[in-house]
Design an enzyme around this catalytic site. Structure first.
Site, PDB file in Angstrom:
ATOM      1  N   GLY A  40       0.808  -1.203   0.000  1.00  0.00           N
ATOM      2  CA  GLY A  40       0.000   0.000   0.000  1.00  0.00           C
ATOM      3  C   GLY A  40       0.844   1.256   0.000  1.00  0.00           C
ATOM      4  O   GLY A  40       2.018   1.238  -0.344  1.00  0.00           O
ATOM      5  N   ALA A  41       0.203   2.398   0.397  1.00  0.00           N
ATOM      6  CA  ALA A  41       0.837   3.714   0.271  1.00  0.00           C
ATOM      7  C   ALA A  41       1.365   3.868  -1.152  1.00  0.00           C
ATOM      8  O   ALA A  41       2.524   4.184  -1.389  1.00  0.00           O
ATOM      9  CB  ALA A  41       1.937   3.902   1.305  1.00  0.00           C
ATOM     10  N   HIS A  43       2.414   4.787  -4.855  1.00  0.00           N
ATOM     11  CA  HIS A  43       2.992   5.972  -5.476  1.00  0.00           C
ATOM     12  C   HIS A  43       3.237   5.685  -6.951  1.00  0.00           C
ATOM     13  O   HIS A  43       2.825   4.640  -7.474  1.00  0.00           O
ATOM     14  CB  HIS A  43       4.277   6.394  -4.756  1.00  0.00           C
ATOM     15  CG  HIS A  43       5.262   5.267  -4.556  1.00  0.00           C
ATOM     16  ND1 HIS A  43       5.940   4.674  -5.588  1.00  0.00           N
ATOM     17  CD2 HIS A  43       5.668   4.617  -3.422  1.00  0.00           C
ATOM     18  CE1 HIS A  43       6.732   3.724  -5.126  1.00  0.00           C
ATOM     19  NE2 HIS A  43       6.590   3.672  -3.817  1.00  0.00           N
ATOM     20  N   HIS A  46       4.602   2.315  -7.978  1.00  0.00           N
ATOM     21  CA  HIS A  46       3.599   1.248  -8.057  1.00  0.00           C
ATOM     22  C   HIS A  46       2.777   1.367  -9.341  1.00  0.00           C
ATOM     23  O   HIS A  46       2.415   0.362  -9.967  1.00  0.00           O
ATOM     24  CB  HIS A  46       2.662   1.307  -6.850  1.00  0.00           C
ATOM     25  CG  HIS A  46       3.330   1.019  -5.543  1.00  0.00           C
ATOM     26  ND1 HIS A  46       3.533   1.988  -4.583  1.00  0.00           N
ATOM     27  CD2 HIS A  46       3.852  -0.128  -5.041  1.00  0.00           C
ATOM     28  CE1 HIS A  46       4.122   1.455  -3.542  1.00  0.00           C
ATOM     29  NE2 HIS A  46       4.350   0.177  -3.792  1.00  0.00           N
ATOM     30  N   GLY A 157       9.475  -4.301  -8.463  1.00  0.00           N
ATOM     31  CA  GLY A 157      10.393  -3.239  -8.833  1.00  0.00           C
ATOM     32  C   GLY A 157      11.838  -3.604  -8.543  1.00  0.00           C
ATOM     33  O   GLY A 157      12.137  -4.311  -7.572  1.00  0.00           O
ATOM     34  N   GLU A 158      12.743  -3.102  -9.363  1.00  0.00           N
ATOM     35  CA  GLU A 158      14.174  -3.342  -9.162  1.00  0.00           C
ATOM     36  C   GLU A 158      14.757  -2.496  -8.043  1.00  0.00           C
ATOM     37  O   GLU A 158      15.903  -2.721  -7.647  1.00  0.00           O
ATOM     38  CB  GLU A 158      14.940  -3.086 -10.463  1.00  0.00           C
ATOM     39  CG  GLU A 158      14.679  -4.129 -11.531  1.00  0.00           C
ATOM     40  CD  GLU A 158      15.528  -3.942 -12.768  1.00  0.00           C
ATOM     41  OE1 GLU A 158      16.284  -2.931 -12.827  1.00  0.00           O
ATOM     42  OE2 GLU A 158      15.445  -4.776 -13.685  1.00  0.00           O
ATOM     43  N   LYS A 159      13.992  -1.548  -7.506  1.00  0.00           N
ATOM     44  CA  LYS A 159      14.530  -0.781  -6.370  1.00  0.00           C
ATOM     45  C   LYS A 159      14.897  -1.732  -5.232  1.00  0.00           C
ATOM     46  O   LYS A 159      15.929  -1.585  -4.595  1.00  0.00           O
ATOM     47  CB  LYS A 159      13.531   0.266  -5.879  1.00  0.00           C
ATOM     48  CG  LYS A 159      14.094   1.116  -4.736  1.00  0.00           C
ATOM     49  CD  LYS A 159      13.105   2.127  -4.241  1.00  0.00           C
ATOM     50  CE  LYS A 159      12.059   1.506  -3.345  1.00  0.00           C
ATOM     51  NZ  LYS A 159      12.628   1.050  -2.048  1.00  0.00           N
ATOM     52  N   GLN A 163      15.517  -8.203  -2.884  1.00  0.00           N
ATOM     53  CA  GLN A 163      14.223  -8.870  -2.788  1.00  0.00           C
ATOM     54  C   GLN A 163      13.858  -9.546  -4.098  1.00  0.00           C
ATOM     55  O   GLN A 163      13.436 -10.710  -4.128  1.00  0.00           O
ATOM     56  CB  GLN A 163      13.149  -7.848  -2.404  1.00  0.00           C
ATOM     57  CG  GLN A 163      11.721  -8.379  -2.479  1.00  0.00           C
ATOM     58  CD  GLN A 163      10.718  -7.307  -2.136  1.00  0.00           C
ATOM     59  OE1 GLN A 163      10.512  -6.992  -0.972  1.00  0.00           O
ATOM     60  NE2 GLN A 163      10.081  -6.733  -3.151  1.00  0.00           N
ATOM     61  N   SER A 196       7.521   4.452  -0.522  1.00  0.00           N
ATOM     62  CA  SER A 196       6.497   4.881   0.432  1.00  0.00           C
ATOM     63  C   SER A 196       7.130   5.554   1.641  1.00  0.00           C
ATOM     64  O   SER A 196       6.518   6.427   2.275  1.00  0.00           O
ATOM     65  CB  SER A 196       5.659   3.679   0.875  1.00  0.00           C
ATOM     66  OG  SER A 196       5.007   3.094  -0.232  1.00  0.00           O
TER      67      SER A 196
END
Length: 290
Positions: A40-41, A43, A46, A157-159, A163, A196
């Site tokens: 959530g949150a 942006h 997402h 996401g690759e950020k 992960q 987020s």
């Protein structure tokens, strides 16, 4: 009874049974499911994931919103993590999400969390060294979402590069029938990776946080000089900003093993700005240097 599904509309399920029944019914009529798991949150980062998923042919764009307690340590920000559900629903409608899963903690962990997924050695390095147990929590909730929804695709996401790498290993080693798609880091116009947690930053901290992406860019610009030059250049930028407290700056291979002397690698950084912990990374192309 299978919940009614009308294409083009947003359907929100909080219960596991309804979510599983709808996903099963969609698969029965030949629809594929593209899942964007989130906490959530929502942006613009997402939104980028959702748009990538929506472009996959023949798919139902599906998202999940669940702030997963297993991936937060005892001194982390679980209680204050933003949960703006009404705003998130607006983002989902804007991005034409058709299926949204919003389970409660009791839905996901009705008897606690006695059994979890071991992320292996990589899960105890980099982020895992600073956040013990974090990746066991991440992989456990991702495995549960894959089992509940049975997506054909899952978009990350690759950020959160470590992960993403570990989720690919999860799929490979535990034989999940899903294709993982990584999406490049989404950035604001000043280069800051969208997160987020950026909402926690005051004005001065927000300015200082841009140093992370600036340092990565500085390292990437000199990548032809080899690993040592990359790290020196990135660290020199970070050292100039007193509000940035560095946790790590590391150069790794694309699988997060040792960096090669030549070819594609990943430069990763994690730091605290005030009480907010931020991560970022960038691709670099190494040469052996002179």
């Amino acid at each position: 009874m299978t919940p009614r599904f009308t294409p083009g509309q947003l359907h929100v399920h909080s219960g596991l049974d309804d979510m599983m029944a709808t996903a099963r019914a969609l698969r029965a009529v030949g629809r594929k499911i593209a899942l964007v798991p989130t906490m959530g949150a929502l942006h613009d980062g997402h939104r980028q994931l959702m748009r990538t998923a929506r472009r996959l042919p023949g798919t139902v764009l599906t998202a999940s919103i669940f702030v997963n307690p297993l991936q937060f340590g005892p001194n982390e920000d679980f209680d204050r993590y933003p949960r703006p559900l009404e705003e998130d629903l607006g983002v989902c409608r804007d991005e034409r999400v058709e299926l949204l899963f919003t389970p409660s903690r009791e839905d996901m962990y009705p008897t606690g969390s006695e059994v979890t997924v071991d992320p292996g050695p990589l899960g105890r390095e980099l982020e895992g060294a600073f956040r013990p147990g974090h990746f066991a929590g991440v992989l456990t909730v991702v495995a549960k979402l894959f089992n509940i929804i049975r997506p054909d695709y899952a978009v990350f996401g690759e950020k959160d590069y470590q992960q993403l790498t570990l989720i690919k290993k999860l799929v490979r080693d535990l034989n999940h029938d899903v294709k993982i798609i990584g999406v490049p880091v989404a950035r604001d116009t000043d280069g800051l990776a969208r997160s987020s947690r950026n909402a926690y930053l005051d004005d001065d901290q927000r300015t200082a946080a841009v140093t992370l992406s600036a340092a990565l860019a500085a390292g990437a610009r000199v990548s032809a000089g080899g690993a040592e030059v990359v790290l020196e250049s990135a660290r020199a930028v970070l050292d100039k900003e007193p509000l940035v407290e560095l946790d790590y700056l590391e150069l790794r291979g694309t699988d997060l093993g040792p960096a090669p002397s030549r070819g594609e690698a990943r430069l990763l950084v994690a730091a605290r700005v005030g009480s907010t912990r931020l991560i970022d990374n960038i691709q670099v192309i190494l040469d052996e240097g002179e």
